[in-house]
Write a protein that holds these residues in place. Structure first.
Motif, short mmCIF file in Angstrom:
data_model
loop_
_atom_site.label_atom_id
_atom_site.label_comp_id
_atom_site.label_asym_id
_atom_site.label_seq_id
_atom_site.Cartn_x
_atom_site.Cartn_y
_atom_site.Cartn_z
N SER A 43 0.84 -1.20 0.00
CA SER A 43 0.00 0.00 0.00
C SER A 43 0.87 1.24 0.00
N PRO A 44 0.40 2.33 -0.61
CA PRO A 44 1.15 3.59 -0.58
C PRO A 44 1.43 4.05 0.85
N ALA A 45 0.49 3.83 1.77
CA ALA A 45 0.71 4.27 3.16
C ALA A 45 1.90 3.56 3.77
N THR A 46 2.06 2.27 3.48
CA THR A 46 3.21 1.51 4.00
C THR A 46 4.51 2.07 3.44
N VAL A 47 4.52 2.35 2.14
CA VAL A 47 5.72 2.91 1.51
C VAL A 47 6.04 4.28 2.12
N LEU A 48 5.03 5.10 2.30
CA LEU A 48 5.25 6.43 2.89
C LEU A 48 5.84 6.32 4.28
N GLY A 49 5.37 5.37 5.07
CA GLY A 49 5.95 5.17 6.39
C GLY A 49 7.42 4.85 6.32
N ARG A 50 7.80 3.98 5.40
CA ARG A 50 9.22 3.63 5.23
C ARG A 50 10.02 4.84 4.80
N PHE A 51 9.49 5.59 3.81
CA PHE A 51 10.20 6.76 3.32
C PHE A 51 10.40 7.80 4.43
N LEU A 52 9.35 8.06 5.18
CA LEU A 52 9.45 9.07 6.25
C LEU A 52 10.47 8.64 7.30
N PRO B 195 -3.37 8.15 6.07
CA PRO B 195 -2.60 8.10 4.81
C PRO B 195 -2.41 9.45 4.15
N GLN B 196 -3.43 10.30 4.18
CA GLN B 196 -3.31 11.61 3.55
C GLN B 196 -2.30 12.47 4.30
N GLU B 197 -2.30 12.36 5.63
CA GLU B 197 -1.33 13.13 6.41
C GLU B 197 0.09 12.66 6.11
N ARG B 198 0.25 11.37 5.89
CA ARG B 198 1.59 10.87 5.53
C ARG B 198 2.04 11.48 4.20
N THR B 199 1.12 11.51 3.24
CA THR B 199 1.46 12.10 1.93
C THR B 199 1.82 13.57 2.10
N ALA C 14 0.11 7.55 -7.17
CA ALA C 14 -0.27 8.95 -6.95
C ALA C 14 0.18 9.51 -5.61
N PRO C 15 -0.05 8.84 -4.45
CA PRO C 15 0.35 9.43 -3.17
C PRO C 15 1.86 9.50 -2.98
N LEU C 16 2.62 8.79 -3.83
CA LEU C 16 4.07 8.70 -3.65
C LEU C 16 4.84 9.68 -4.52
N LEU C 17 4.14 10.44 -5.34
CA LEU C 17 4.81 11.34 -6.26
C LEU C 17 5.08 12.68 -5.59
N PRO C 18 6.31 13.16 -5.63
CA PRO C 18 6.61 14.49 -5.07
C PRO C 18 5.98 15.58 -5.92
N THR C 19 5.78 16.72 -5.33
CA THR C 19 5.19 17.85 -6.06
C THR C 19 6.20 18.95 -6.35
N SER C 20 7.45 18.72 -6.01
CA SER C 20 8.48 19.73 -6.22
C SER C 20 9.31 19.38 -7.44
N GLY C 21 9.55 20.38 -8.28
CA GLY C 21 10.36 20.17 -9.47
C GLY C 21 11.81 19.88 -9.18
N THR C 22 12.25 20.04 -7.93
CA THR C 22 13.64 19.71 -7.58
C THR C 22 13.86 18.21 -7.49
#
Length: 992
Positions: free
Chosen positions: A342-351, A365-369, A395-403
């Motif tokens: 799940s994207p939420a699991t991946v976000l937890g690992r990334f954070l 999940p939205q707060e994690r994103t 979708a929840p794993l994509l950054p929104t910054s062009g950097t």
């Protein structure tokens, strides 16, 4: 106006409380406030106020209460009539429940923006609106219960969110009293217990934190029969192990920042080779500098299992480390598996990888994103998302910054990621495959010849995974040579068994994609794997499943999306689909494992029946009608025809099925379906003749004839003999062609097949004309025309009658020839038989030239030019020769020579001695040569004589000898000229 429902119901105007009147009037207002801005029907209001004890005047009473409420509110427009109900109109700022939700949302946004201090203040402001339970005193009523419960639950969730922020701000000691009370009041809210444990631990009370865990565990076990969830269990282990991640985050004033450089990439392959162009393409795309307010640079890599998507993504990511110094995040999403990450699991690992303590990772999940995107903002971080299932998972794993940069891989194409640069992987080139294979130690240490290595690459179908397995097998088995492995892989039935090394397996890689398909797509995949055809169109898929075109198209698209099928091309605007070689082997495996033998055979027979229906369509369009009796079953001819592009002649479409047609004849023979086999072979006759596919023609004949003889199928044998007669005729072997046709006539007569006999009869004049038996040809042609026309076969009748015109022309009767040929062309126009129009306008023009009418011939040849493409490569010859003859007749010798020489080249390209003889005869006209050209002309004439003697066509040989005699006479060699003239006369005596 200020409406309050977060506690007892209140209404204030300009800060002054209003008297709301009777309890039922208050209840009516509460119901309207539970859904502000939405109409509530009269019946629902009556039910809400009186329940099951409704007075007869209830509806009228509702009107009365609404009237009184409007008076007390001092604003008649507040409660409006809408439809058959009422609606309370209020802005969100006027209702405390709406303000509460908006403030909580603003607090979350502030937290995502890295402003925990402001977030806490907004949470406190939201919670400060509460004066007690929602709708206090009346919440138990059925009409208000669900909304009251929802609001109370929101409040508890916001309390938990605010406590998380307090913990981030290091206020753990201040929280102990509140958390102790909350856990007693709400013993089943595990998040509150986790917060209490963390606060105790950070206050140095480790034993109390562990005791709190035991306490909640006991409560859950006794009251609910449950064990604590994973969050509490993980926290318990972390407390026991004094995990440093539990320590308070470093604070900078009020704003907490975590700034660990994550390095999550798997190791790159040491022997990575091939795909260099794709690697450079990805790196170039992701090295582009972008501003923070631009979209992140994104590359998607798609392709079938085993094609090297992950290896390429990892290799590219390592090459980009200098471009993304703030870190590289990597996650395997298991998109091809049933249990995807799940994207939420991946976000937890990334954070956590970026330094966020485990207890500070939001549950929502939205707060994690939101937190994840805030942390990536303006940082140069590369995010690698491997094996994505679809865009929704990404979708929840994509950054929104062009950097930042993103590499996403998947078996699907991920076309929904707007602005992404797409890289599609296929099997590698031959050179890259050899380079990859030879890079392994197993091949380097083995004595391998180029032929063995090339064959190994072919058997691995240039698939990177298969090549890697082959290299690993050779490295781990030093006693094997590449030739040994080639012999193991040569057996197609067991090739996938051999392509396995420990946890590397080609079959398993394909299986992940297969298991992710819908049942219908899985069945289509395995049934298509049974076909011997290299590729196939939409109608073949529909026939395989015995379904309609739309359903088949949807399933094909699903297979293409996950790269289990490829679109091999779109000739004539019609998509064709095909398998990678190893995927075809896997599809066949699945069919043999999951489909009964009868179901497999029936599917193949349906597809071959559809192909047979297609040959009927092409033959009818090409010849004006279907020429022979049909016995084998056709699959849904109307469906097949509906799938064809309307603007393309069916014979051109059938040309794309040529290889499939030959394979279909073989497959029908393997299934012992003699009717289907011979009809498919005969169904290719017009295509093979028009396009001069002689080898395919011969193969289909031999395969089908062998089965027809074994099955005792006399009609099949007769029809195949007619086809063989056509092949022999086209190869200018007129004697054997006549023998084959005569044998067919005898068989048709023996079995009483009148239609077949007449068809063979219609062919007879074609063999009589070249042999010089012109009188017989005219008689046979007229008889065939009359009998076929009376029998309802007008196209075949005109086909036979055309030889009558040619016989008259060769007999020196051009007037009669022109009349017959004009009649044929007129009939062909009326029936739309393009092939006859093309061939007989050619002969009509020749007859008109013989009559000295070049203007009429020009009209005929102009029509020929418009139809020439319908008779394949022969059309280019007819056109060149016709115009060359017209220029010659007009005395335009330069133009004539040019077009006639063009005709010679075409004839030689077609390896057609009859065409070559015919055009050389006209090219040898003495008017085309001056005295100094005569030696070259004589050499060319002698070549023409040599070609003409190779075919049994006395009329053509006589014409060449006559031209050579004139050329010899022009040089003064009268003796040779006389000998040639005598031989010419003897030949003409044979022509009667």
């Amino acid at each position: 106006m200020d409406f309050g429902v977060l506690g007892p119901l209140t209404v204030r105007r300009d800060g002054v409380p209003l008297e709301l009147g009777t309890p039922k009037g208050m209840l009516l207002l509460a119901v309207l406030l539970s859904r502000p801005g939405r109409p509530i029907s009269d019946d629902a209001l009556v039910e809400a106020v009186w329940g099951g004890e409704q007075p007869r005047s209830a509806a009228k009473n509702v009107q009365t209460y609404v009237h009184r409420l409007r008076q007390r509110l001092g604003d008649p427009g507040r409660i409006a009539r809408e439809g058959r109900g009422y609606v309370l109109r209020a802005d969100r700022t006027e209702v405390d429940a709406a303000r509460f939700e908006d403030l909580a949302g603003a607090a979350r946004t502030a937290l995502s923006a890295g402003e925990p201090g402001r977030s806490r203040r907004l949470f406190e402001e939201a919670l400060g609106l509460w004066r007690g339970p929602a709708f206090a005193g009346i919440a138990g009523l059925p009409a208000l219960g669900p909304e009251a419960t929802r609001l109370d639950e929101l409040r508890l969730g916001v309390i938990e969110e605010r406590i998380d922020v307090d913990l981030r701000l290091g206020r753990h000691s201040e929280l102990l009293g509140e958390l102790t009370a909350l856990t007693m009041e709400h013993p089943f809210r595990e998040r509150m217990w986790a917060q209490l444990m963390l606060a105790l631990y950070r206050c140095g009370r480790r034993a109390d934190a562990l005791q709190a865990y035991l306490q909640v565990r006991e409560v859950l076990a006794e009251e609910a029969g449950l064990e604590p969830g994973h969050t509490l269990r993980d926290l318990h282990r972390a407390v026991l192990g004094e995990d440093p991640a539990l320590d308070p985050a470093v604070a900078d004033g009020e704003q907490v920042r975590w700034n660990v450089t994550a390095r999550m990439l798997p190791p790159a392959l040491g022997d990575f080779s091939g795909q260099r162009a794709e690697l450079a393409e990805i790196e170039a795309r992701l090295r582009t500098d972008r501003a923070a307010d631009e979209p992140a640079a994104t590359v998607t890599i798609s392709g079938p299992g085993g094609v090297g998507k992950t290896a390429l993504a990892v290799q590219a990511s390592h090459g980009l480390r200098s471009a993304y110094p703030d870190g590289q995040l990597f996650a395997a999403l298991d998109g091809a598996r049933t249990q995807r990450v799940s994207p939420a699991t991946v976000l937890g690992r990334f954070l956590r990888a970026m330094g966020v303590p485990a207890t500070a990772v939001p549950d929502d999940p939205q707060e994690r994103t939101d937190l994840y995107r805030s942390m990536l903002a303006e940082r140069r971080i590369l995010v690698v998302l491997d094996d994505a299932h679809d865009e929704e998972q990404l979708a929840p794993l994509l950054p929104t910054s062009g950097t930042c940069g993103v590499i996403a891989t998947g078996r699907v194409r991920l076309g929904g990621l707007g602005g992404a640069h797409r890289v599609e992987l296929r099997e590698m080139s031959e050179a890259d495959s050899l380079a990859m294979l030879c890079a392994g130690p197993g091949v380097r240490s083995a004595s391998a010849g180029p032929a063995d290595l090339s064959e190994l690459v072919r058997l691995c179908a240039r698939l990177p995974l298969a090549l890697r397995i082959a290299g690993a097998l050779l490295a781990s088995r030093p006693h094997w040579s590449p030739a040994d492995l080639v012999s193991r892989l040569a057996d197609e039935q067991h090739r996938l068994d051999a392509l396995r090394y420990r946890d590397l397996e080609v079959r398993a890689s394909f299986g992940l994609s297969y298991e992710g398909l819908r049942p219908g797509a899985r069945r289509l995949f395995r049934l298509l794997g049974l076909l011997e055809a290299p590729d196939f169109p939409l109608w073949a898929a529909a026939a395989a499943l015995d379904t309609g075109l739309r359903a088949a198209q949807e399933l094909l698209d699903e297979l293409v999306d996950v790269h289990l099928l490829d679109v091999t091309g779109t000739p004539n605007g019609q998509a064709r689909y095909g398998f990678h070689d190893l995927i075809r082997a896997y599809a066949r495996e699945r069919a043999e494992a999951e489909e009964p033998v009868a179901a497999r055979d029936e599917s193949v027979i349906r597809v071959l029946g559809a192909l047979l229906a297609f040959t009927d369509i092409a033959d009818r369009d090409h010849m004006g009608q279907n020429m022979f009796q049909r016995d084998a079953d056709r699959w849904q001819p109307a469906v097949v025809e509906a799938s064809l592009p309307p603007s393309v002649p069916p014979m051109e479409l059938l040309d794309a099925e040529r290889v499939s047609l030959v394979a279909g004849v073989r497959q029908a023979a393997e299934l012992s379906r003699d009717e289907l086999c011979w009809e498919l072979a005969v169904g290719g006759h017009a295509l093979f003749e028009t396009e001069r596919y002689f080898d395919d023609w011969q193969e289909c004949y031999a395969t089908a004839m062998g089965l027809a003889r074994a099955a005792g199928n006399l009609r099949g044998r007769a029809r195949l003999l007619i086809s063989m007669a056509g092949l022999l005729y086209t190869r200018r072997r007129y004697g054997p062609a006549e023998e084959s046709n005569t044998e067919a006539m005898d068989l048709f007569e023996r079995i009483g097949d009148r239609r077949g006999y007449l068809e063979a009869l219609s062919n007879a004049p074609f063999f009589l004309v070249p042999n010089g038996r012109l009188t017989e040809a005219i008689t046979a042609g007229r008889e065939a025309f009359e009998r076929l026309d009376a029998g309802g076969q007008p196209a075949a009748a005109l086909h036979a009658y055309s030889q009558v015109g040619l016989a008259h022309l060769q007999a020196g009767r051009p007037e009669r020839a022109a009349a017959v040929l004009a009649e044929i062309v007129d009939g062909a126009r009326k029936q739309g038989i393009r092939t006859l129009i093309a061939r007989d306008t050619y002969w009509l023009g020749q007859a008109q030239l013989a009559l000295g009418r070049p203007a009429e011939a020009e009209e005929s040849f102009t029509e020929l030019t418009g139809y020439a493409r319908h008779i394949g490569p022969s059309g280019t010859f007819y056109t060149a020769h016709a115009w060359g003859c017209l220029h010659l007749a007009r005395g335009e010798y330069a133009e004539a020579r040019h077009r006639l020489l063009e005709g010679v080249e075409i004839a030689r390209t077609l390896h057609d001695p009859m065409f070559e003889t015919r055009v050389l005869t006209d090219l040898l006209d003495a008017r085309l040569y001056g005295p100094h050209d005569l030696p070259a002309a004589i050499g060319q004439a002698e070549r023409a004589v040599e070609v003409a003697r190779g075919i049994d066509y006395p009329y053509l040989l006589a014409g060449v000898l006559e031209k050579l005699a004139r050329l010899r006479a022009a040089t003064g060699d009268t003796t040779t000229a006389r000998q040639l003239t005598d031989e010419t006369a003897a030949l003409r005596d044979r022509i009667r």
